[in-house]
Design an enzyme around this catalytic site. Structure first.
Site, PDB file in Angstrom:
ATOM      1  N   ASN A  66       8.476  10.273   0.954  1.00 16.02           N
ATOM      2  CA  ASN A  66       7.181  10.948   1.056  1.00 16.02           C
ATOM      3  C   ASN A  66       6.835  11.090   2.530  1.00 16.02           C
ATOM      4  O   ASN A  66       7.332  10.319   3.347  1.00 16.02           O
ATOM      5  CB  ASN A  66       6.089  10.099   0.422  1.00 16.02           C
ATOM      6  CG  ASN A  66       6.156  10.107  -1.084  1.00 16.02           C
ATOM      7  OD1 ASN A  66       7.035  10.735  -1.670  1.00 16.02           O
ATOM      8  ND2 ASN A  66       5.239   9.419  -1.704  1.00 16.02           N
ATOM      9  N   PRO A  83       8.830   1.408  -9.966  1.00 16.31           N
ATOM     10  CA  PRO A  83       7.678   0.647 -10.463  1.00 16.31           C
ATOM     11  C   PRO A  83       6.438   1.042  -9.672  1.00 16.31           C
ATOM     12  O   PRO A  83       6.532   1.386  -8.488  1.00 16.31           O
ATOM     13  CB  PRO A  83       8.068  -0.800 -10.164  1.00 16.31           C
ATOM     14  CG  PRO A  83       9.097  -0.717  -9.094  1.00 16.31           C
ATOM     15  CD  PRO A  83       9.825   0.579  -9.287  1.00 16.31           C
ATOM     16  N   ASP A  84       5.275   1.012 -10.316  1.00 19.24           N
ATOM     17  CA  ASP A  84       4.018   1.226  -9.603  1.00 19.24           C
ATOM     18  C   ASP A  84       3.567  -0.161  -9.121  1.00 19.24           C
ATOM     19  O   ASP A  84       3.145  -1.000  -9.920  1.00 19.24           O
ATOM     20  CB  ASP A  84       2.979   1.853 -10.540  1.00 19.24           C
ATOM     21  CG  ASP A  84       1.739   2.281  -9.774  1.00 19.24           C
ATOM     22  OD1 ASP A  84       1.255   1.486  -8.940  1.00 19.24           O
ATOM     23  OD2 ASP A  84       1.260   3.413  -9.990  1.00 19.24           O
ATOM     24  N   ILE A  85       3.699  -0.383  -7.829  1.00 23.18           N
ATOM     25  CA  ILE A  85       3.453  -1.718  -7.272  1.00 23.18           C
ATOM     26  C   ILE A  85       1.991  -2.109  -7.457  1.00 23.18           C
ATOM     27  O   ILE A  85       1.666  -3.232  -7.835  1.00 23.18           O
ATOM     28  CB  ILE A  85       3.864  -1.757  -5.780  1.00 23.18           C
ATOM     29  CG1 ILE A  85       5.334  -1.331  -5.646  1.00 23.18           C
ATOM     30  CG2 ILE A  85       3.659  -3.150  -5.193  1.00 23.18           C
ATOM     31  CD1 ILE A  85       5.777  -1.030  -4.233  1.00 23.18           C
ATOM     32  N   PHE A 104      -4.854   3.246  -2.175  1.00 24.37           N
ATOM     33  CA  PHE A 104      -5.141   4.477  -1.456  1.00 24.37           C
ATOM     34  C   PHE A 104      -4.740   5.654  -2.337  1.00 24.37           C
ATOM     35  O   PHE A 104      -3.897   5.510  -3.214  1.00 24.37           O
ATOM     36  CB  PHE A 104      -4.363   4.528  -0.129  1.00 24.37           C
ATOM     37  CG  PHE A 104      -5.199   4.069   1.030  1.00 24.37           C
ATOM     38  CD1 PHE A 104      -5.606   2.749   1.112  1.00 24.37           C
ATOM     39  CD2 PHE A 104      -5.589   4.963   2.034  1.00 24.37           C
ATOM     40  CE1 PHE A 104      -6.397   2.316   2.165  1.00 24.37           C
ATOM     41  CE2 PHE A 104      -6.375   4.543   3.089  1.00 24.37           C
ATOM     42  CZ  PHE A 104      -6.783   3.224   3.158  1.00 24.37           C
ATOM     43  N   LYS A 130      -7.892   7.160 -11.057  1.00 22.79           N
ATOM     44  CA  LYS A 130      -6.837   6.250 -10.575  1.00 22.79           C
ATOM     45  C   LYS A 130      -7.328   4.815 -10.510  1.00 22.79           C
ATOM     46  O   LYS A 130      -6.595   3.875 -10.793  1.00 22.79           O
ATOM     47  CB  LYS A 130      -6.398   6.730  -9.182  1.00 22.79           C
ATOM     48  CG  LYS A 130      -5.071   6.200  -8.757  1.00 22.79           C
ATOM     49  CD  LYS A 130      -4.520   6.951  -7.570  1.00 22.79           C
ATOM     50  CE  LYS A 130      -3.983   8.305  -7.979  1.00 22.79           C
ATOM     51  NZ  LYS A 130      -3.426   9.062  -6.872  1.00 22.79           N
ATOM     52  N   LYS A 184      -5.086   2.257 -12.508  1.00 21.17           N
ATOM     53  CA  LYS A 184      -4.298   1.270 -11.770  1.00 21.17           C
ATOM     54  C   LYS A 184      -4.931  -0.120 -11.795  1.00 21.17           C
ATOM     55  O   LYS A 184      -4.331  -1.087 -11.362  1.00 21.17           O
ATOM     56  CB  LYS A 184      -4.117   1.729 -10.333  1.00 21.17           C
ATOM     57  CG  LYS A 184      -3.427   3.089 -10.241  1.00 21.17           C
ATOM     58  CD  LYS A 184      -2.399   3.110  -9.159  1.00 21.17           C
ATOM     59  CE  LYS A 184      -1.706   4.457  -9.112  1.00 21.17           C
ATOM     60  NZ  LYS A 184      -0.498   4.431  -8.318  1.00 21.17           N
TER      61      LYS A 184
HETATM   62  O1  C5P Z   1      -0.171   7.214  -7.893  1.00 25.55           O
HETATM   63  P1  C5P Z   1      -0.381   7.394  -6.430  1.00 25.55           P
HETATM   64  O2  C5P Z   1       0.906   7.368  -5.652  1.00 25.55           O
HETATM   65  O3  C5P Z   1      -1.246   8.541  -6.050  1.00 25.55           O
HETATM   66  O4  C5P Z   1      -1.218   6.084  -6.042  1.00 25.55           O
HETATM   67  C1  C5P Z   1      -1.469   5.737  -4.742  1.00 25.55           C
HETATM   68  C2  C5P Z   1      -1.724   4.264  -4.632  1.00 25.55           C
HETATM   69  O5  C5P Z   1      -0.806   3.517  -5.433  1.00 25.55           O
HETATM   70  C3  C5P Z   1      -1.484   3.775  -3.220  1.00 25.55           C
HETATM   71  O6  C5P Z   1      -2.325   2.666  -3.018  1.00 25.55           O
HETATM   72  C4  C5P Z   1      -0.026   3.388  -3.238  1.00 25.55           C
HETATM   73  O7  C5P Z   1       0.306   2.483  -2.227  1.00 25.55           O
HETATM   74  C5  C5P Z   1       0.107   2.801  -4.620  1.00 25.55           C
HETATM   75  N1  C5P Z   1       1.436   2.970  -5.231  1.00 25.55           N
HETATM   76  C6  C5P Z   1       2.215   1.870  -5.485  1.00 25.55           C
HETATM   77  N2  C5P Z   1       3.444   2.018  -6.102  1.00 25.55           N
HETATM   78  C7  C5P Z   1       3.882   3.230  -6.458  1.00 25.55           C
HETATM   79  C8  C5P Z   1       3.084   4.364  -6.205  1.00 25.55           C
HETATM   80  C9  C5P Z   1       1.871   4.205  -5.581  1.00 25.55           C
HETATM   81  O8  C5P Z   1       1.822   0.761  -5.154  1.00 25.55           O
HETATM   82  N3  C5P Z   1       5.060   3.354  -7.044  1.00 25.55           N
END
Ligand code: C5P
Length: 403
Positions: free
Chosen positions: A213, A308-310, A327, A341, A345
Site C-alpha cells: 500500500n 489477518p486484520d491485526i 486509523f 469501521k 473492528k
Molecule cells: O480496513 P482498513 O484497512 O481500512 O482499516 C484500517 C485500520 O485497520 C488501520 O488502523 C490499520 O492499521 C488496521 N488494519 C490492520 N490489519 C489489517 C488491515 C488494517 O490492523 N489487515
C-alpha cells in the site's frame, strides 16, 4: 523560548564542549541560561567560557557563601523553567538515581521540583552497563526525561551508542518540552506502554516483487515520537520506510502483515495500541525463485490469500489494550465509513483521514493531515495541520483518556 530560563548543569565529559553551542542556541532563541559546572565539567570547559556565552554568573561550588547569600542553591533551581543536565555522565546519573547530593549540581537536582532533562554522553560500554541501564530506568520512573544518546564514533576511539546528540537536536527537545507558556510539560504517560504500527507491509510475490500500500509511515512515526515525549514507553512496529526512529522509541522492523501481527503480539501487554500501518489486505503465495516473464505462456496468475486484520484480531483478544485506536484512509463518505469501521473492528477510536483527490495525494507522503476522530461519543473534526501536530494532539488526548 522567549523569556524562558534554562538551568544547564554541565557534567564532566568530553561532550561538555557541545553545551557551549547549546547555550548559544538557547540565547539566540530568546532564552536565558544559568550554568552550573561540576568539578569534572570544569576539566573540559571553563567558567569563563560559559560566563561569556551565557552573560551570567557561572555557579560551581556549594560552599560559595557569596552566592548562597545572593542566590541560594534552592532558589537557583526553582527559578528555572527546565533543568537540563548536559552532558549527563554515568556518574552524575548514578548520583541522581540514588539521591546523592555531594556537590552543587547534585544538591540542586535533589532540591528541585522543576522538570529535569538529562542528555547522556559516555563510552558505549558504560552506557550498556547493567548499572547504567538500572539508573536510567530509575530516573525515568522518577519522571526525569532521559534522552537517548546517538550512535557513532566516540572520542575514546570506540564506536557505538553513547554520543551526545548534536546541540541542535538537544535544543529541539528543549523547545518541545516547553509549551507556549514556557512551563515544562508534564509526563502524563510515564509508566504506560504504547504499541504503534506504522508504514506499509510488503507482501512478496517472488524474491524481487511485492504487493504494498502507499504509506510513508510519517504519521505513525510522529505519533510514536509524541507518545514518547509524554513519557510513554513506546514500541513502534514498522513496515519498510526510510524514516529515522523517533528519540526514545523502541522500533521493531517487519516486512509482511503476518510478521507485523506477530511483532504486535510480542510487544503486548500495552495500555494503548494505535494501529496506523497501511497493512496489505492480501498476500500472494510467494514463489521462492524469480518468476520469469512469459514463463507460464502469458501473464502469471496471482492467487491472493486474505491477511489477518491485526486491529480486529487485537480487539477480540484477551490481551486487548485498554485503549485501542485504528486509523482509516477513505476516499469517500469518510466519516460514515469510519463509524462503521469502529463497530466492525471493535476499537475505541478511529482516526479517519480523507485521501481522495489532490488533497488525499498530499496526505499520503505529505507532511500535513486533516483528520476526524470518531469515538462512541461522536465525531471531532480537526483542522488541517502538520502531521506532527496531529500526533501531539492525539498523544495529549490519549494521556487524558488514560489518566
Ligand atoms: O480496513 P482498513 O484497512 O481500512 O482499516 C484500517 C485500520 O485497520 C488501520 O488502523 C490499520 O492499521 C488496521 N488494519 C490492520 N490489519 C489489517 C488491515 C488494517 O490492523 N489487515
Amino acid at each position: 523560548m522567549n523569556g524562558k530560563r534554562i538551568l544547564l548543569v554541565i557534567g564532566g565529559g568530553i561532550a561538555a564542549y557541545k553545551s557551549c553551542e547549546l547555550i548559544r542556541l538557547i540565547r539566540k532563541a530568546g532564552g536565558a541560561v544559568s550554568c552550573v559546572l561540576t568539578d569534572g565539567g570544569a576539566q573540559f570547559v571553563t567558567p569563563m567560557t560559559l560566563a561569556a556565552l551565557s552573560e551570567e554568573q557561572v555557579y560551581t561550588s556549594l560552599w560559595d557563601l557569596k552566592n548562597e547569600a545572593e542566590m541560594g542553591h534552592i532558589q537557583l533551581s526553582r527559578e528555572a523553567d527546565l533543568i537540563v543536565v548536559c552532558p549527563a555522565t554515568a556518574d552524575l546519573m548514578a548520583k541522581m538515581a540514588a539521591g546523592i547530593a555531594d556537590d552543587l549540581a547534585t544538591t540542586l537536582l535533589l532540591a528541585t521540583d522543576t522538570p529535569v532533562m538529562a542528555v547522556p554522553a559516555m563510552n558505549v560500554r558504560m552506557w550498556e552497563h547493567a548499572a547504567t541501564r538500572r539508573n536510567v530506568e530509575r530516573l525515568r520512573e522518577d519522571g526525569v526525561i532521559v534522552l537517548h544518546p546517538d550512535e557513532g564514533p566516540m572520542a575514546c576511539g570506540e564506536y557505538g551508542e553513547g554520543r551526545l546528540p548534536e546541540p541542535e537536536a538537544v535544543f529541539g527537545e528543549i523547545e518541545h518540552l516547553l509549551d507556549s507558556n514556557g512551563a515544562a510539560q508534564a509526563r502524563p504517560l510515564a509508566g504506560k506502554h504504547a504499541v504503534v504500527t506504522a508504514g506499509p507491509t510488503h507482501e512478496p510475490i517472488d524474491p524481487v516483487r511485492y504487493i504494498a500500500n502507499r504509506s510513508s509511515g510519517q504519521q505513525g512515526y510522529a505519533i510514536a515520537g509524541a507518545l514518547a515525549r509524554l513519557g510513554a514507553d513506546v514500541t513502534l512496529v514498522s513496515g519498510p520506510v526510510s524514516l529515522e526512529t523517533p528519540r526514545g522509541v523502541k522500533r521493531v522492523d517487519i516486512e509482511t502483515a503476518l510478521e507485523m501481527e506477530a511483532a504486535v503480539d510480542e510487544a503486548l501487554p500495552a495500555d494503548v495500541a494505535i494501529l496506523v500501518a497501511a497493512v496489505a489486505d492480501w498476500r500472494a503465495e510467494s514463489s521462492p525463485r524469480k518468476i520469469k516473464k512469459g514463463e507460464a505462456g502469458g501473464t502469471p496468475q496471482l492467487d491472493l490469500i486474505e491477511n489477518p486484520d491485526i486491529l480486529a484480531g487485537l480487539s477480540r483478544s484477551d490481551k486487548r489494550p485498554g485503549l485501542l485506536i485504528g486509523f482509516a484512509a477513505e476516499t469517500d463518505k469518510v466519516v460514515g465509513y469510519a463509524k462503521a469501521k469502529l463497530d466492525r473492528k471493535g476499537c475505541d477510536w478511529i482516526v479517519a483521514n480523507d485521501v481522495s483527490g489532490p488533497k488525499g495525494q498530499s496526505v499520503m507522503g505529505g507532511s500535513e493531515n486533516s483528520v476526524h476522530v470518531i469515538t462512541a461519543d461522536g465525531v471531532e473534526s480537526w483542522a488541517q495541520m502538520p502531521k506532527r501536530d496531529v500526533a501531539r494532539k492525539l498523544a495529549e488526548r490519549i494521556a487524558d483518556a488514560l489518566a
